[in-house]
Design a protein around this motif. Structure first.
Motif, PDB file in Angstrom:
ATOM      1  N   HIS A  32       0.844  -1.214   0.000  1.00 56.41           N
ATOM      2  CA  HIS A  32       0.000   0.000   0.000  1.00 56.41           C
ATOM      3  C   HIS A  32       0.874   1.257   0.000  1.00 56.41           C
ATOM      4  O   HIS A  32       0.645   2.200  -0.754  1.00 56.41           O
ATOM      5  CB  HIS A  32      -0.856   0.069   1.266  1.00 56.41           C
ATOM      6  CG  HIS A  32      -2.085  -0.772   1.253  1.00 56.41           C
ATOM      7  ND1 HIS A  32      -3.128  -0.579   0.372  1.00 56.41           N
ATOM      8  CD2 HIS A  32      -2.476  -1.798   2.051  1.00 56.41           C
ATOM      9  CE1 HIS A  32      -4.091  -1.454   0.630  1.00 56.41           C
ATOM     10  NE2 HIS A  32      -3.724  -2.202   1.641  1.00 56.41           N
ATOM     11  N   ARG A  33       1.871   1.257   0.895  1.00 61.70           N
ATOM     12  CA  ARG A  33       2.717   2.453   1.019  1.00 61.70           C
ATOM     13  C   ARG A  33       3.530   2.680  -0.246  1.00 61.70           C
ATOM     14  O   ARG A  33       3.733   3.825  -0.668  1.00 61.70           O
ATOM     15  CB  ARG A  33       3.603   2.328   2.267  1.00 61.70           C
ATOM     16  CG  ARG A  33       2.785   2.522   3.561  1.00 61.70           C
ATOM     17  CD  ARG A  33       3.489   1.929   4.759  1.00 61.70           C
ATOM     18  NE  ARG A  33       2.802   2.206   6.018  1.00 61.70           N
ATOM     19  CZ  ARG A  33       1.707   1.561   6.464  1.00 61.70           C
ATOM     20  NH1 ARG A  33       1.139   0.619   5.725  1.00 61.70           N
ATOM     21  NH2 ARG A  33       1.167   1.873   7.633  1.00 61.70           N
ATOM     22  N   SER A  34       4.009   1.601  -0.885  1.00 63.79           N
ATOM     23  CA  SER A  34       4.806   1.786  -2.112  1.00 63.79           C
ATOM     24  C   SER A  34       3.946   2.440  -3.192  1.00 63.79           C
ATOM     25  O   SER A  34       4.418   3.297  -3.941  1.00 63.79           O
ATOM     26  CB  SER A  34       5.391   0.453  -2.588  1.00 63.79           C
ATOM     27  OG  SER A  34       4.399  -0.379  -3.138  1.00 63.79           O
ATOM     28  N   ALA A 108      -8.332   3.559   2.839  1.00 61.94           N
ATOM     29  CA  ALA A 108      -9.187   4.688   3.236  1.00 61.94           C
ATOM     30  C   ALA A 108      -8.441   5.619   4.199  1.00 61.94           C
ATOM     31  O   ALA A 108      -8.402   6.843   4.013  1.00 61.94           O
ATOM     32  CB  ALA A 108     -10.458   4.167   3.889  1.00 61.94           C
ATOM     33  N   ARG A 109      -7.831   5.025   5.229  1.00 55.61           N
ATOM     34  CA  ARG A 109      -7.242   5.864   6.284  1.00 55.61           C
ATOM     35  C   ARG A 109      -5.977   6.555   5.802  1.00 55.61           C
ATOM     36  O   ARG A 109      -5.749   7.730   6.121  1.00 55.61           O
ATOM     37  CB  ARG A 109      -6.997   5.026   7.528  1.00 55.61           C
ATOM     38  CG  ARG A 109      -8.326   4.595   8.178  1.00 55.61           C
ATOM     39  CD  ARG A 109      -8.087   3.717   9.359  1.00 55.61           C
ATOM     40  NE  ARG A 109      -9.330   3.422  10.080  1.00 55.61           N
ATOM     41  CZ  ARG A 109      -9.582   2.259  10.673  1.00 55.61           C
ATOM     42  NH1 ARG A 109      -8.695   1.285  10.636  1.00 55.61           N
ATOM     43  NH2 ARG A 109     -10.708   2.072  11.316  1.00 55.61           N
ATOM     44  N   LEU A 110      -5.153   5.863   5.043  1.00 56.61           N
ATOM     45  CA  LEU A 110      -3.933   6.510   4.555  1.00 56.61           C
ATOM     46  C   LEU A 110      -4.267   7.599   3.535  1.00 56.61           C
ATOM     47  O   LEU A 110      -3.629   8.668   3.516  1.00 56.61           O
ATOM     48  CB  LEU A 110      -2.967   5.479   3.962  1.00 56.61           C
ATOM     49  CG  LEU A 110      -1.927   4.907   4.949  1.00 56.61           C
ATOM     50  CD1 LEU A 110      -2.547   4.344   6.213  1.00 56.61           C
ATOM     51  CD2 LEU A 110      -1.028   3.872   4.283  1.00 56.61           C
ATOM     52  N   ALA A 177      -2.461   2.546  19.620  1.00 51.69           N
ATOM     53  CA  ALA A 177      -1.302   2.186  18.790  1.00 51.69           C
ATOM     54  C   ALA A 177      -1.836   1.773  17.430  1.00 51.69           C
ATOM     55  O   ALA A 177      -2.277   0.647  17.250  1.00 51.69           O
ATOM     56  CB  ALA A 177      -0.534   1.038  19.438  1.00 51.69           C
ATOM     57  N   SER A 178      -1.848   2.698  16.489  1.00 53.72           N
ATOM     58  CA  SER A 178      -2.379   2.407  15.157  1.00 53.72           C
ATOM     59  C   SER A 178      -1.467   3.013  14.100  1.00 53.72           C
ATOM     60  O   SER A 178      -1.306   4.235  14.019  1.00 53.72           O
ATOM     61  CB  SER A 178      -3.792   2.977  15.007  1.00 53.72           C
ATOM     62  OG  SER A 178      -4.126   3.048  13.628  1.00 53.72           O
ATOM     63  N   ALA A 179      -0.906   2.138  13.268  1.00 54.84           N
ATOM     64  CA  ALA A 179      -0.020   2.621  12.197  1.00 54.84           C
ATOM     65  C   ALA A 179      -0.811   3.371  11.135  1.00 54.84           C
ATOM     66  O   ALA A 179      -0.275   4.249  10.460  1.00 54.84           O
ATOM     67  CB  ALA A 179       0.703   1.440  11.571  1.00 54.84           C
ATOM     68  N   GLN A 180      -2.086   3.018  10.977  1.00 57.97           N
ATOM     69  CA  GLN A 180      -2.907   3.721   9.984  1.00 57.97           C
ATOM     70  C   GLN A 180      -3.124   5.162  10.415  1.00 57.97           C
ATOM     71  O   GLN A 180      -2.999   6.096   9.610  1.00 57.97           O
ATOM     72  CB  GLN A 180      -4.238   2.984   9.792  1.00 57.97           C
ATOM     73  CG  GLN A 180      -4.041   1.596   9.189  1.00 57.97           C
ATOM     74  CD  GLN A 180      -5.321   0.809   9.051  1.00 57.97           C
ATOM     75  OE1 GLN A 180      -6.374   1.224   9.527  1.00 57.97           O
ATOM     76  NE2 GLN A 180      -5.245  -0.340   8.392  1.00 57.97           N
ATOM     77  N   LEU A 181      -3.451   5.348  11.693  1.00 60.59           N
ATOM     78  CA  LEU A 181      -3.645   6.700  12.222  1.00 60.59           C
ATOM     79  C   LEU A 181      -2.327   7.485  12.166  1.00 60.59           C
ATOM     80  O   LEU A 181      -2.274   8.625  11.665  1.00 60.59           O
ATOM     81  CB  LEU A 181      -4.173   6.603  13.663  1.00 60.59           C
ATOM     82  CG  LEU A 181      -4.227   7.873  14.495  1.00 60.59           C
ATOM     83  CD1 LEU A 181      -4.967   8.992  13.780  1.00 60.59           C
ATOM     84  CD2 LEU A 181      -4.902   7.596  15.835  1.00 60.59           C
ATOM     85  N   SER A 204       3.515   0.943  17.083  1.00 61.96           N
ATOM     86  CA  SER A 204       2.807   0.283  15.975  1.00 61.96           C
ATOM     87  C   SER A 204       3.809   0.084  14.835  1.00 61.96           C
ATOM     88  O   SER A 204       4.934   0.583  14.888  1.00 61.96           O
ATOM     89  CB  SER A 204       1.622   1.132  15.513  1.00 61.96           C
ATOM     90  OG  SER A 204       2.096   2.331  14.920  1.00 61.96           O
ATOM     91  N   ARG A 205       3.387  -0.632  13.782  1.00 65.42           N
ATOM     92  CA  ARG A 205       4.321  -0.918  12.671  1.00 65.42           C
ATOM     93  C   ARG A 205       4.868   0.387  12.084  1.00 65.42           C
ATOM     94  O   ARG A 205       4.138   1.386  11.997  1.00 65.42           O
ATOM     95  CB  ARG A 205       3.645  -1.797  11.610  1.00 65.42           C
ATOM     96  CG  ARG A 205       2.471  -1.188  10.923  1.00 65.42           C
ATOM     97  CD  ARG A 205       1.703  -2.227  10.110  1.00 65.42           C
ATOM     98  NE  ARG A 205       1.062  -3.197  10.979  1.00 65.42           N
ATOM     99  CZ  ARG A 205       0.418  -4.282  10.563  1.00 65.42           C
ATOM    100  NH1 ARG A 205       0.322  -4.541   9.280  1.00 65.42           N
ATOM    101  NH2 ARG A 205      -0.143  -5.106  11.419  1.00 65.42           N
ATOM    102  N   ASN A 206       6.143   0.353  11.682  1.00 66.74           N
ATOM    103  CA  ASN A 206       6.849   1.593  11.333  1.00 66.74           C
ATOM    104  C   ASN A 206       7.245   1.679   9.858  1.00 66.74           C
ATOM    105  O   ASN A 206       8.237   2.315   9.516  1.00 66.74           O
ATOM    106  CB  ASN A 206       8.100   1.732  12.214  1.00 66.74           C
ATOM    107  CG  ASN A 206       9.061   0.557  12.037  1.00 66.74           C
ATOM    108  OD1 ASN A 206       8.713  -0.442  11.408  1.00 66.74           O
ATOM    109  ND2 ASN A 206      10.244   0.663  12.587  1.00 66.74           N
TER     110      ASN A 206
END
Ligand code: S3P
Length: 443
Positions: A32-34, A108-110, A177-181, A204-206
């Motif tokens: 998703h991030r890529s 959606a969140r990102l 702890a939410s990586a999406q937020l 959260s995941r980094n």
């Protein structure tokens, strides 16, 4: 495998132990991030190893509607690779219709953070599951930065977001702890003047903090904090996505449960924020180990090995470790059902608002196996049975949740009797080749 209705599948027991070496598709979070970061960047990024699944397709379709040029092609290993030309400093274009994020909370969140610095009005929507998921956690801090969401007071999707070219930087003590937020706020922060900082109650995941520097954006990250300094423009980069540990977890847990199994999964992300499940399995006494073999950008990857383990014991998973295994709790709960003693997952209320209410579904599904599982407050308890025998004629409802579909499929694959899983098709969200991978390991 025997299809009996479009929506359900009978999963037959595997014909033998799982043996040998395999790999898993690209990591969903990193994929998703890529895609999103390449779409935001100036120039053409090259991405490879990208997961081809329903969720990542939602992100790809959304950035195309916003003006990014995506030229990804399917590779022989099933992954997607190619170029993505971003909108860069010109910004995204006003889409002509709502962006359909499908089942994907990450999309959606990102996107809410991606869109925050631009003064276009974009409607975000999703399927029934996504429409039920809480979004206020993102709207509230973004509104403090100057973003508008309509209808006002909205808790979920659909929503129309109107960003601003004059965002205010924010220092935010996140309630969860939410990586999406965290990611949404950091991405919005790229359009604000000054430092945007997020502090979390647990790490959260980094992946965002690790990948943004590859796109020319400096990030500062501590144990539970991350920050960026804006305004800042991403520039095109190259990303290779390692294998998804959350998909690997199903093979690992199947190998631990299926007599005489011994598997190796190569090329998997070994990011410590993602492989909490290996530590939990080790603490349960399972024969699981990891070996780092390389780095993809700042992401470590390597081999996970797992063997059948006869004697498992229950353990306690503290609240501050939950984020590192949050997506693996359903399948870990199935392993815990075979352990001696009680396993407790502390503070897992977030499971209620994943793709389905996973807390209720896990308790219900384990109940079908004759295993006592319950929640007290926000903790999940499982009373394992070391000589657990699965009943016959089991039918599990996946609630169209990919991780539940694969968890209950393991009951059929590793047990003596077929099981029926309704909504099995949902595996396409993260691991379309799940059954083929499992069958490919049978010797
Ligand atoms: C994700 C973060 C986690 C995880 C989800 C993917 C991400 O959600 O459950 O599957 O890619 O950032 P939260 O950030 O809501 O905990």
């Amino acid at each position: 495998m025997n299809a009996i209705a479009p929506d359900e599948l009978v999963i037959e027991p595997l014909a033998g132990p799982l043996l040998g070496t395999t790999s898993v598709p690209g990591d969903k979070s990193i994929s998703h991030r890529s895609v999103l970061f390449s779409a935001m960047a100036e120039g053409t990024s090259q991405v490879s190893g990208v997961l081809d699944s329903g969720d990542v397709r939602s992100s790809i379709a959304a950035v195309q509607q916003l003006g990014a040029q995506v030229a990804l092609e399917k590779q022989v290993d099933g992954s997607l690779a190619g170029g993505i030309t971003g909108w860069g400093s010109a910004g995204p274009t006003q889409p002509t219709r709502a962006l359909d994020c499908g089942n994907s909370g990450t999309t959606a969140r990102l996107l809410m953070g991606v869109l925050a610095p631009w003064d276009i009005a974009v409607t975000l929507d999703g399927d029934d599951s996504l429409r039920r998921r809480p979004m206020r956690r993102i709207y509230a801090p973004l509104m403090k930065m100057g973003v508008t969401f309509t209808p006002a007071g909205s808790e979920g999707l659909p929503v129309t977001e109107k960003g601003s070219r004059h965002l205010k930087a924010l220092s935010y003590d996140s309630p969860m702890a939410s990586a999406q937020l965290k990611t949404a706020l950091l991405l919005a922060g790229l359009g604000a003047e000054g430092e945007t900082r997020v502090c979390e109650p647990a790490a959260s995941r980094n992946h965002t903090e690790l990948m943004l520097p590859q796109f020319g954006v400096q990030t500062t990250a501590g144990e539970r904090t991350a920050s960026v300094i804006g305004p800042c423009q991403l520039t095109a980069s190259e990303v290779h996505v390692p294998g998804d540990p959350s998909s690997a977890a199903f093979i690992v847990c199947a190998a631990v449960l299926a007599r005489d199994s011994a598997v190796q999964i190569e090329g998997v992300s070994l990011n410590p924020a993602r492989i909490g499940f290996t530590r939990t399995l080790e603490r349960m006494g399972a024969d699981v180990s990891i070996t780092r073999t390389g780095m993809s950008g700042k992401e470590p990857y390597g081999i996970i090995e797992a063997r059948w383990t006869e004697d498992l014991r229950g353990c306690e998973i503290p609240a501050d470790k939950i984020a590192s295994l949050v997506d693996e709790i359903p399948v870990l709960a199935l392993v815990a059902a075979h352990a001696h003693g009680i396993t407790v997952f502390r503070q897992v209320s977030e499971l209620k608002v994943k793709e389905s209410n996973r807390l209720a579904a896990v308790i219900e599904g384990l109940g079908r196996l004759g295993v006592d599982a319950w929640n007290e407050g926000d903790d999940l308890y499982i009373e394992g049975q070391p000589s657990l025998q699965y009943p016959c004629d089991l039918v599990f409802d996946s609630h169209h949740d990919h991780r539940l579909a694969m968890t209950w499929a393991l009951v059929g694959l590793t047990g003596p009797n077929p099981v029926t899983v309704t909504g099995f098709d949902s595996v396409k969200i993260s691991y379309p080749g799940f059954l083929a991978s499992m069958e490919g390991l049978v010797r």
